[in-house]
Design a protein around this motif. Sequence first.
Motif, short mmCIF file in Angstrom:
data_model
loop_
_atom_site.label_atom_id
_atom_site.label_comp_id
_atom_site.label_asym_id
_atom_site.label_seq_id
_atom_site.Cartn_x
_atom_site.Cartn_y
_atom_site.Cartn_z
N GLY A 1 0.76 8.66 -7.26
CA GLY A 1 0.96 10.10 -7.16
C GLY A 1 0.35 10.72 -5.92
N ARG A 2 0.05 9.91 -4.91
CA ARG A 2 -0.56 10.45 -3.69
C ARG A 2 0.49 10.89 -2.67
N SER A 3 1.75 10.64 -2.97
CA SER A 3 2.83 11.17 -2.13
C SER A 3 4.01 11.54 -3.02
N TRP B 1 11.48 -4.17 -5.63
CA TRP B 1 10.63 -5.37 -5.76
C TRP B 1 9.21 -4.95 -6.10
N HIS B 2 8.67 -3.97 -5.35
CA HIS B 2 7.30 -3.52 -5.61
C HIS B 2 7.21 -2.77 -6.93
N ARG B 3 8.25 -2.06 -7.29
CA ARG B 3 8.23 -1.34 -8.57
C ARG B 3 8.01 -2.31 -9.73
N LYS B 4 8.69 -3.44 -9.65
CA LYS B 4 8.55 -4.47 -10.69
C LYS B 4 7.15 -5.08 -10.66
N GLY C 1 0.82 -1.21 0.00
CA GLY C 1 0.00 0.00 0.00
C GLY C 1 0.85 1.26 0.00
N GLN C 2 1.95 1.22 0.72
CA GLN C 2 2.88 2.34 0.76
C GLN C 2 3.43 2.64 -0.65
N ASN C 3 3.85 1.61 -1.34
CA ASN C 3 4.39 1.78 -2.69
C ASN C 3 3.32 2.17 -3.69
N GLU C 4 2.11 1.66 -3.50
CA GLU C 4 1.00 2.06 -4.38
C GLU C 4 0.71 3.54 -4.24
N MET C 5 0.75 4.05 -3.02
CA MET C 5 0.50 5.49 -2.82
C MET C 5 1.49 6.33 -3.61
N PHE C 6 2.74 5.90 -3.60
CA PHE C 6 3.76 6.66 -4.34
C PHE C 6 3.51 6.60 -5.84
N TRP C 7 3.27 5.43 -6.38
CA TRP C 7 3.10 5.30 -7.82
C TRP C 7 1.78 5.84 -8.33
N ASP D 1 2.07 2.79 -14.10
CA ASP D 1 3.29 3.18 -14.82
C ASP D 1 4.39 3.44 -13.79
N THR D 2 5.37 2.55 -13.72
CA THR D 2 6.45 2.68 -12.75
C THR D 2 7.79 2.96 -13.44
#
Length: 267
Positions: free
Chosen positions: A191-193, A205-208, A183-189, A215-216
């Motif tokens: 655009g919520r942080s 790992w999550h980026r992949k 969830g933390q990584n999803e927020m970043f990708w 779009d990462t």
Amino acid sequence: MNQKHHSGGKRSAVDITKKLSFIIAFFILCLLSDKGFSENVVVGFGIDKPPFVIGSSKKGLEIDIFREALAYKGHTLEVVHLPNKRLQKALLTIQGIDAVATVRQVPGDGLYYVDDFVYFDNYAISRKKDNLKINKVSDLVGNSIVAWENAYRDLGATFEELFQPVPPKPYKKYYIEHSSQKGQNEMFWRGRSQIIIVDKAVFEWHRKQLGKKYDTTAEIVYHSIFSGKTYFQAAFKSKELAKDFEEGLKHIKRTSMYDHLYKKYTK
């Protein structure tokens, strides 16, 4: 005469057998005293911290390190998954759990801690297009940030002073700690942080994985503002098990098994 000689030969054979039995028994006792008595050790791990802990699959870097360190003294590992925030409480209150992984020592709690079990290479990460100037921890103030649960305790005194929940300050409303690293990584990708604070291997790992959904591909900047690696401990109810684990952990570090496991999961 011949009969007497034959009887003496029998006695000699019996004596040799007794001596061999004694030597073998002595050798086994030496092994046991060196290795201790093997035990199935029930260990609590967090959830959803790949590649350190992969979901609730009983797999991941932390689990392999723990297993190899216990095996040095002949112990076996049984994995249970618990909420990341409740690991120490579970160890103190739930019968049948022998240890928990990746925690911070709480003075006076009666548990036995082993230092430097696992480490994280934490960065403040931003998108290059945002052109953020982050050269020190205090530069984070005023930006929208997502980190992991209780991160304010783990990233040094300056970070804790700035981002601990109390006292409340206006800029803290832009700082979020997420219970799930996915969830933390999803927020970043999504655009919520603007900034994510996370271990580099966890981020990649999550980026992949999230590249299938978001779009990462954006160019990323790793801001190295935290002082070195962030180490965590393992906690045990038993002093003897803690000692065995500590010896095993030193062994796998000395033999490069520890580094091999890190490379396996993070490269």
